[in-house]
Design an enzyme around this catalytic site. Structure first.
Site, PDB file in Angstrom:
ATOM      1  N   ILE A   1      41.873  46.539  34.639  1.00 51.90           N
ATOM      2  CA  ILE A   1      41.846  47.270  33.189  1.00 51.90           C
ATOM      3  C   ILE A   1      42.662  48.210  32.967  1.00 51.90           C
ATOM      4  O   ILE A   1      43.130  48.168  32.019  1.00 51.90           O
ATOM      5  CB  ILE A   1      40.235  47.739  33.378  1.00 51.90           C
ATOM      6  CG1 ILE A   1      39.291  46.507  33.632  1.00 51.90           C
ATOM      7  CG2 ILE A   1      39.990  48.380  32.094  1.00 51.90           C
ATOM      8  CD1 ILE A   1      37.821  46.749  33.667  1.00 51.90           C
TER       9      ILE A   1
ATOM     10  N   ASP B   1      46.689  61.061  42.331  1.00 52.30           N
ATOM     11  CA  ASP B   1      45.478  60.938  43.027  1.00 52.30           C
ATOM     12  C   ASP B   1      44.321  61.810  42.228  1.00 52.30           C
ATOM     13  O   ASP B   1      44.401  63.128  42.393  1.00 52.30           O
ATOM     14  CB  ASP B   1      45.725  61.453  44.337  1.00 52.30           C
ATOM     15  CG  ASP B   1      44.703  61.225  45.455  1.00 52.30           C
ATOM     16  OD1 ASP B   1      43.265  60.934  44.794  1.00 52.30           O
ATOM     17  OD2 ASP B   1      44.642  61.453  46.558  1.00 52.30           O
TER      18      ASP B   1
ATOM     19  N   ASN C   1      39.798  55.894  34.168  1.00 50.85           N
ATOM     20  CA  ASN C   1      39.361  54.609  34.433  1.00 50.85           C
ATOM     21  C   ASN C   1      39.470  54.134  36.134  1.00 50.85           C
ATOM     22  O   ASN C   1      39.087  53.263  36.613  1.00 50.85           O
ATOM     23  CB  ASN C   1      40.454  53.610  33.806  1.00 50.85           C
ATOM     24  CG  ASN C   1      40.188  52.110  34.477  1.00 50.85           C
ATOM     25  OD1 ASN C   1      39.202  51.392  34.056  1.00 50.85           O
ATOM     26  ND2 ASN C   1      41.208  51.667  35.025  1.00 50.85           N
TER      27      ASN C   1
ATOM     28  N   SER D   1      32.570  53.413  33.570  1.00 53.82           N
ATOM     29  CA  SER D   1      31.350  53.279  34.214  1.00 53.82           C
ATOM     30  C   SER D   1      31.334  51.866  34.529  1.00 53.82           C
ATOM     31  O   SER D   1      32.125  51.331  34.994  1.00 53.82           O
ATOM     32  CB  SER D   1      30.082  53.821  33.691  1.00 53.82           C
ATOM     33  OG  SER D   1      29.070  53.574  34.217  1.00 53.82           O
TER      34      SER D   1
ATOM     35  N   TYR E   1      28.671  52.783  45.128  1.00 56.19           N
ATOM     36  CA  TYR E   1      29.292  52.169  43.830  1.00 56.19           C
ATOM     37  C   TYR E   1      28.353  52.326  42.609  1.00 56.19           C
ATOM     38  O   TYR E   1      28.624  52.779  41.530  1.00 56.19           O
ATOM     39  CB  TYR E   1      29.832  50.828  43.791  1.00 56.19           C
ATOM     40  CG  TYR E   1      30.636  50.518  42.643  1.00 56.19           C
ATOM     41  CD1 TYR E   1      32.073  50.857  42.603  1.00 56.19           C
ATOM     42  CD2 TYR E   1      30.134  49.590  41.715  1.00 56.19           C
ATOM     43  CE1 TYR E   1      32.643  50.514  41.363  1.00 56.19           C
ATOM     44  CE2 TYR E   1      30.815  49.291  40.653  1.00 56.19           C
ATOM     45  CZ  TYR E   1      32.279  49.730  40.650  1.00 56.19           C
ATOM     46  OH  TYR E   1      32.805  49.200  39.388  1.00 56.19           O
TER      47      TYR E   1
ATOM     48  N   LYS F   1      28.467  54.880  39.578  1.00 59.25           N
ATOM     49  CA  LYS F   1      28.788  54.392  38.166  1.00 59.25           C
ATOM     50  C   LYS F   1      27.520  54.930  37.198  1.00 59.25           C
ATOM     51  O   LYS F   1      27.858  55.155  35.940  1.00 59.25           O
ATOM     52  CB  LYS F   1      28.863  52.950  37.970  1.00 59.25           C
ATOM     53  CG  LYS F   1      30.023  52.663  38.603  1.00 59.25           C
ATOM     54  CD  LYS F   1      31.307  53.176  38.004  1.00 59.25           C
ATOM     55  CE  LYS F   1      32.528  52.821  38.500  1.00 59.25           C
ATOM     56  NZ  LYS F   1      34.078  53.209  38.009  1.00 59.25           N
TER      57      LYS F   1
ATOM     58  N   VAL G   1      34.575  41.527  35.877  1.00 59.05           N
ATOM     59  CA  VAL G   1      36.008  41.090  35.171  1.00 59.05           C
ATOM     60  C   VAL G   1      36.897  40.818  36.188  1.00 59.05           C
ATOM     61  O   VAL G   1      36.861  41.164  37.407  1.00 59.05           O
ATOM     62  CB  VAL G   1      36.685  42.443  34.609  1.00 59.05           C
ATOM     63  CG1 VAL G   1      37.982  42.325  33.760  1.00 59.05           C
ATOM     64  CG2 VAL G   1      35.475  43.181  33.489  1.00 59.05           C
TER      65      VAL G   1
ATOM     66  N   THR H   1      39.603  41.102  37.798  1.00 59.29           N
ATOM     67  CA  THR H   1      40.661  42.361  38.388  1.00 59.29           C
ATOM     68  C   THR H   1      40.740  42.233  39.977  1.00 59.29           C
ATOM     69  O   THR H   1      39.790  41.668  40.516  1.00 59.29           O
ATOM     70  CB  THR H   1      39.981  43.729  38.030  1.00 59.29           C
ATOM     71  OG1 THR H   1      38.719  43.802  38.812  1.00 59.29           O
ATOM     72  CG2 THR H   1      39.717  43.693  36.333  1.00 59.29           C
TER      73      THR H   1
END
Length: 268
Positions: free
Chosen positions: A18, A63, A90, A143, A158, A162, A191, A193
């Site tokens: 993304i 970073d 992102n 998010s 995770y 988010k 998505v 990715t």
């Protein structure tokens, strides 16, 4: 004329997925883009691709768990183009996929440090710069659809990170609304990715299972997410702040995957 003509933007996690799509989208819409990521080779390649298509882009190894790196990224954008108008925070990681009781403190710490503290750290330096310019600006934080709902695939750190990004976004939006700085959260669903592929390889479901959770029955593309990020950063979204925008094929609207519920007297 592009949506972001003459605006200066920082995009974190810009070396792939993304973030890379957003770098290209923002530049195509006229923005000057500072690409930030820990992957130097891939990040430089994306920046070169943007420049090859007539855009203005600069890559800096960043970073987001290090204050000095984030501050340097903001300073680099200002040194190159004179100001900072937009940010797409992102950068993120998925972490280890396993049951909640099997996650270690290290698992939790790493995911929270990148996905939550990283976003907060970026906003601190971005907002300071925007305020020093007299206010005004737009920030979009990534998010996830699982920041709006829970899932049963072993990625609790995770999911927690988010959800926290959504809350952080709302708090920041309220704090800075009167200063003309808009802050919104983008919530992608499944998505196509490298991050999603890695999550699946960790054992958190297959691509087919991911599609089954999405009413549109397909994964999204990075370009589809990037287009919404660019819109939220543009003046077309000038009255949108504190919002969580789901770009997930309908995933967060319900739970379309068939569930087998056992009731007394039933079989299966």
């Amino acid at each position: 004329m592009g949506l972001l003509d003459g605006k200066v933007a920082i995009i974190t996690g810009a070396a792939s997925g993304i973030g890379a799509a957003a770098a290209r989208e923002f530049a195509a819409e006229g923005a000057f883009v500072l690409l930030a990521d820990i992957d130097v080779d891939a990040g430089e390649a994306v920046a070169q691709s943007v420049r090859g298509h007539g855009g203005q882009a600069l890559f800096l190894r960043t970073d987001v768990t290090r204050d000095s790196d984030v501050e340097a990224a903001v300073q680099a954008a200002v040194a190159e183009w004179g100001r900072l108008d937009l940010a797409f925070n992102n950068a993120g990681i998925d972490g280890v996929a396993c049951d909640l009781d099997q996650h270690t403190e290290q698992d939790w710490g790493q995911v929270i440090d990148v996905n939550l503290h990283g976003v907060a750290r970026c906003m601190r330096y971005e907002v300071r710069q925007m305020r020093s310019q007299g206010g005004g600006g737009a920030i979009v934080n990534t998010s996830s659809a699982v920041g709006l709902m829970g899932v049963d695939v072993g990625i609790a750190p995770y999911v927690a990170s988010k959800h926290a990004v959504v809350g952080l976004t709302k708090a920041a939006a309220l704090e800075f609304a009167a200063r003309g700085i808009r802050v919104n959260a983008l919530c992608p669903g499944g998505v196509a990715t490298p991050l999603v592929e890695h999550t699946q390889q960790q054992g958190a479901g297959s691509e087919e299972a991911a599609r089954d959770m999405i009413p549109m029955r397909r994964l999204g593309t990075p370009q589809e997410i990037a287009a919404v990020a660019a819109f939220l950063c543009s003046d077309k979204a000038s009255y949108i702040t504190g919002s969580t925008v789901a770009v997930d094929g309908g995933m967060s609207a319900g739970y379309p995957r068939p569930l087998r519920v056992a009731v007394p007297g039933s079989v299966g």
